[in-house]
Design a protein around this motif. Structure first.
Motif, PDB file in Angstrom:
ATOM      1  N   GLY A  64       5.508   6.061   7.429  1.00 10.37           N
ATOM      2  CA  GLY A  64       6.042   6.640   8.662  1.00 10.37           C
ATOM      3  C   GLY A  64       7.116   7.695   8.445  1.00 10.37           C
ATOM      4  O   GLY A  64       7.231   8.641   9.209  1.00 10.37           O
ATOM      5  N   VAL A  82      -3.506  10.788  10.689  1.00 11.69           N
ATOM      6  CA  VAL A  82      -4.562   9.770  10.778  1.00 11.69           C
ATOM      7  C   VAL A  82      -4.545   9.068  12.140  1.00 11.69           C
ATOM      8  O   VAL A  82      -5.580   8.597  12.621  1.00 11.69           O
ATOM      9  N   VAL A  83      -3.389   9.040  12.790  1.00 13.70           N
ATOM     10  CA  VAL A  83      -3.305   8.440  14.128  1.00 13.70           C
ATOM     11  C   VAL A  83      -4.115   9.299  15.114  1.00 13.70           C
ATOM     12  O   VAL A  83      -4.590   8.812  16.134  1.00 13.70           O
ATOM     13  N   ILE A 118      -4.986   2.047   9.233  1.00 15.83           N
ATOM     14  CA  ILE A 118      -5.124   2.319   7.785  1.00 15.83           C
ATOM     15  C   ILE A 118      -4.428   1.250   6.942  1.00 15.83           C
ATOM     16  O   ILE A 118      -4.950   0.847   5.893  1.00 15.83           O
ATOM     17  N   ASP A 119      -3.268   0.756   7.395  1.00 19.49           N
ATOM     18  CA  ASP A 119      -2.521  -0.211   6.572  1.00 19.49           C
ATOM     19  C   ASP A 119      -3.323  -1.506   6.405  1.00 19.49           C
ATOM     20  O   ASP A 119      -3.516  -1.990   5.279  1.00 19.49           O
ATOM     21  N   LYS A 134       0.839  -1.217   0.000  1.00 24.09           N
ATOM     22  CA  LYS A 134       0.000   0.000   0.000  1.00 24.09           C
ATOM     23  C   LYS A 134       0.863   1.252   0.000  1.00 24.09           C
ATOM     24  O   LYS A 134       2.039   1.213   0.373  1.00 24.09           O
ATOM     25  N   VAL A 137       6.080   7.053  14.749  1.00 26.35           N
ATOM     26  CA  VAL A 137       4.817   7.385  15.430  1.00 26.35           C
ATOM     27  C   VAL A 137       5.110   7.862  16.858  1.00 26.35           C
ATOM     28  O   VAL A 137       4.520   8.833  17.343  1.00 26.35           O
ATOM     29  N   PRO A 166      -1.123   1.708  15.984  1.00 27.20           N
ATOM     30  CA  PRO A 166      -1.442   2.005  14.575  1.00 27.20           C
ATOM     31  C   PRO A 166      -2.862   2.542  14.428  1.00 27.20           C
ATOM     32  O   PRO A 166      -3.749   2.193  15.223  1.00 27.20           O
ATOM     33  N   SER A 167      -3.040   3.354  13.397  1.00 25.45           N
ATOM     34  CA  SER A 167      -4.395   3.889  13.165  1.00 25.45           C
ATOM     35  C   SER A 167      -5.324   2.819  12.608  1.00 25.45           C
ATOM     36  O   SER A 167      -6.540   2.918  12.748  1.00 25.45           O
ATOM     37  N   GLU A 215      -0.710  10.530   6.364  1.00 26.86           N
ATOM     38  CA  GLU A 215      -0.061   9.715   7.385  1.00 26.86           C
ATOM     39  C   GLU A 215       0.228  10.561   8.630  1.00 26.86           C
ATOM     40  O   GLU A 215       0.353  11.787   8.560  1.00 26.86           O
ATOM     41  N   HIS A 216       0.349   9.922   9.733  1.00 30.08           N
ATOM     42  CA  HIS A 216       0.562  10.502  11.063  1.00 30.08           C
ATOM     43  C   HIS A 216      -0.678  11.248  11.572  1.00 30.08           C
ATOM     44  O   HIS A 216      -1.154  10.937  12.669  1.00 30.08           O
TER      45      HIS A 216
HETATM   46  C1  MEV Z   1       1.843   4.112   8.418  1.00 37.07           C
HETATM   47  O1  MEV Z   1       1.618   3.540   7.142  1.00 37.07           O
HETATM   48  C2  MEV Z   1       1.007   5.327   8.580  1.00 37.07           C
HETATM   49  C3  MEV Z   1       1.151   6.049   9.916  1.00 37.07           C
HETATM   50  O2  MEV Z   1       0.177   7.096   9.890  1.00 37.07           O
HETATM   51  C4  MEV Z   1       0.919   5.159  11.100  1.00 37.07           C
HETATM   52  C5  MEV Z   1      -0.517   4.691  11.225  1.00 37.07           C
HETATM   53  O3  MEV Z   1      -1.419   5.261  10.657  1.00 37.07           O
HETATM   54  O4  MEV Z   1      -0.713   3.727  11.983  1.00 37.07           O
HETATM   55  C6  MEV Z   1       2.519   6.685  10.053  1.00 37.07           C
END
Ligand code: MEV
Length: 316
Positions: free
Chosen positions: A278, A25-26, A152-153, A16, A197, A149-150, A22-23
């Motif tokens: 990340g 989204v956490v 999303i992966d 992906k 993170v 982790p959020s 990113e970030h």
């Molecule tokens: C990792 O692919 C994306 C981050 O936002 C971490 C996450 O969402 O868990 C860095």
């Protein structure tokens, strides 16, 4: 008896990219992500004689473990979770996992490995898992790898579709009016998501108002980008990627090498570029017109990328 007569089964899962977000989204902001279908983790389940037990092998990393003797290993935890979900005891089975995805490269290698194993075990049990089941099981393992982790992966990898993702909610499948091309380039530097993170969290704890404002700015870019994708306004997406990269720099998750790669891609004609995942290492993505793929790929390699390849995000 049955196990001896069965044929091996195989399953795979894609990698992906995070397009934007990113970030942030956490911290509850939306993010956009797309599958990278050309790079996959593959799991093969082969029957073993009765009493042999369940073995997991990962030739890429030289790992070979027996399920019952490696209670805490993430691969064993994945297999145990899937078996529990299926209501199966330990089978006499050899599971072989291979991956084309760079480890700690920001392309979802850990989630893809878990998803491939989960799918292989479901296939072994003659079941087809719904994407939300794959996503939920893989999320449990992502927590072992990445801390907080959020989600999303595991979600984009389980659905294998471009998504808009908000933590704790079901994904929204993105409407993409026109396909677009990304060049993905590997800095060759590992990007352990857990560490980046944690670094962002430390910054957020020190300066919450500043970080919240940066996350909000990313959320605005994500919203604009989603509108561009829906309208097929691909050229307008480029500056949004650039702006997202600048905020990631402010969050402290870029690096001189990532900045250099992003700049090289832009100089070679990319519409926009940013780090993905990340950060601190891992990969960058560059949005390119199809006719510029060659020149941007070459420029990224010349600028120090370990590898660079093009992938298309399809319209729906
Ligand atoms: C990792 O692919 C994306 C981050 O936002 C971490 C996450 O969402 O868990 C860095």
């Amino acid at each position: 008896m049955m196990a001896e007569t069965r044929l091996p089964v195989e399953a795979s899962a894609c990698g992906k990219v995070i397009l934007l977000g990113e970030h942030a989204v956490v911290y509850g902001r939306p993010a956009l992500a797309a599958p990278v279908c050309g790079l996959r983790a593959r799991a093969r389940a082969e029957p073993l004689p009765p009493g042999a037990g369940c073995w997991i092998e990962a030739p890429d990393t030289g790992e070979r473990l027996r399920l019952s003797e490696a209670p805490d290993h993430p691969l064993a935890r994945t297999v145990r979770l899937a078996l529990e979900h299926l209501g199966l005891p330990e089978p006499d089975l050899r599971l072989v996992l291979r991956s084309e995805l760079p480890v700690a490269g920001g392309l979802g290698s850990s989630a893809a490995a878990s998803a491939a194993l989960v799918r292989a075990l479901f296939r072994w049990a003659d079941r087809t898992p719904e994407p939300e089941i794959v996503s939920a099981l893989v999320y449990e393992i992502e927590k072992l790898h990445h801390g907080t982790p959020s989600g999303i992966d595991n979600t984009v990898i389980a659905y294998e579709r471009p998504i808009r993702f908000v933590r704790g909610r079901p994904p929204v499948l993105l409407r993409i009016a026109r396909p677009f091309t990304l060049v993905i380039a590997d800095s060759g530097v590992p990007s352990p998501t857990r560490e980046t993170v944690a670094a962002v969290r430390a910054g957020w704890e020190r300066e919450p108002a500043r970080y919240e404002a940066l996350f909000d700015a990313i959320a605005d870019l994500v919203q604009e980008a989603e509108a561009c994708l829906q309208a097929g306004a691909i050229e307008a997406l480029g500056p949004l990627l650039d702006a997202n990269h600048r905020i990631l720099q402010e969050l402290g998750v870029s690096s001189p090498l990532l900045d250099h790669l992003v700049e090289a891609a832009r100089m070679a004609g990319a519409l926009g570029a940013k780090l993905t995942g990340g950060g601190r290492g891992g990969n960058v993505i560059a949005l390119v017109r199809p006719e510029d793929v060659e020149v941007v790929t070459r420029a990224l390699r010349a600028a120090g990328a370990r590898g660079a390849f093009a992938t298309e995000v399809r319209a729906d």
